[in-house]
Design an enzyme around this catalytic site. Sequence first.
Site, PDB file in Angstrom:
ATOM      1  N   SER A  33       5.558  -0.288 -54.776  1.00  0.00           N
ATOM      2  CA  SER A  33       6.007  -1.613 -55.242  1.00  0.00           C
ATOM      3  C   SER A  33       7.508  -1.581 -55.482  1.00  0.00           C
ATOM      4  O   SER A  33       8.081  -0.521 -55.802  1.00  0.00           O
ATOM      5  CB  SER A  33       5.307  -1.962 -56.557  1.00  0.00           C
ATOM      6  OG  SER A  33       5.888  -3.117 -57.139  1.00  0.00           O
TER       7      SER A  33
ATOM      8  N   TYR B 187       2.709  -0.012 -65.090  1.00  0.00           N
ATOM      9  CA  TYR B 187       2.500  -0.257 -63.649  1.00  0.00           C
ATOM     10  C   TYR B 187       3.666   0.313 -62.838  1.00  0.00           C
ATOM     11  O   TYR B 187       3.470   1.003 -61.831  1.00  0.00           O
ATOM     12  CB  TYR B 187       2.360  -1.762 -63.436  1.00  0.00           C
ATOM     13  CG  TYR B 187       2.328  -2.230 -62.007  1.00  0.00           C
ATOM     14  CD1 TYR B 187       1.162  -2.185 -61.250  1.00  0.00           C
ATOM     15  CD2 TYR B 187       3.476  -2.758 -61.397  1.00  0.00           C
ATOM     16  CE1 TYR B 187       1.135  -2.639 -59.935  1.00  0.00           C
ATOM     17  CE2 TYR B 187       3.454  -3.209 -60.100  1.00  0.00           C
ATOM     18  CZ  TYR B 187       2.292  -3.148 -59.365  1.00  0.00           C
ATOM     19  OH  TYR B 187       2.268  -3.593 -58.065  1.00  0.00           O
TER      20      TYR B 187
END
Length: 243
Positions: A138, A152
């Site tokens: 990501s 995350y």
Amino acid sequence: MKKVVVITGGSRGIGAATSKLLAAKGFAVCVNYKSNKAQAESVVNDICDRGGKAFPFQADVSIESDVIALFEAVKNTYGSVTHLVNNAGILFQQASISKISVERFNKILTTNITSCFLCCREALKYMNEGAAIVNVSSAASRSGSPFEYIDYAASKGAIDTLTKGLSIEVASMGIRVNGVRPGFIYTDMHADGGEANRVDRLSPQIPLQRGGTPDEVANAILWLLSDEASYVTGSFIDLAGGK
Ligand code: NAP
């Protein structure tokens, strides 16, 4: 070479788009999912209706025994896996560090990075020269996602590091390992963070002035898995509109 791909979290969002694209390009696809059986079956039916090959398989990829069963099922259905997309991932409600419990932090790590380790390890038992893996990281691994989800982001940073190290471990076997780093893609994931319209809110801050689509990420994954990327390993494609 017969192409057999496992796509973790292949039932929704980026994983569903990747499942459909790879099937259209001749891969036999295992569409992995955790909970939403109907969604996985819908993706498989769509592929089969178009003449492709796919089957759904339920496995929580953070659990070792589930992952072992997943790759055994692929072997029994299509033969040994040749390609792997580690796509399954989760995030929780946006929060700063003081609001993140250790249970939440550990859940994020086991789902996002332990899963990637387990799937790579089990897939490599079946893979030979010419095989390829793509890990879905990501843009958060670069930004750190302050005040949203540093748990995350940390899990995605770990994916980048695992990708780099593993790519070198298996390079002499003729197996490639790369990553994609999407950001601001229109999927249901943002609702899990408590802000379903997050992509639209952030669009003015994105150099390309818009969010991305799951198909745009799927195209990058396809290329990294393909023989056209035969000299690419330990590399990352950023798909975040220039951010
Ligand atoms: P999504 O729409 O929320 O879909 C998540 C998928 O992962 C679902 O198929 C889900 O299956 C599966 N999954 C979740 N936990 C699992 C587990 N323990 N075992 C097996 N499958 C599991 O997510 P997405 O937005 O497409 O994201 C896909 C990947 O891209 C993730 O790794 C995410 O971090 C990354 N990413 C997304 C964005 C974005 O803007 N959307 C940006 C950067 C990176 P069930 O429905 O059955 O639970």
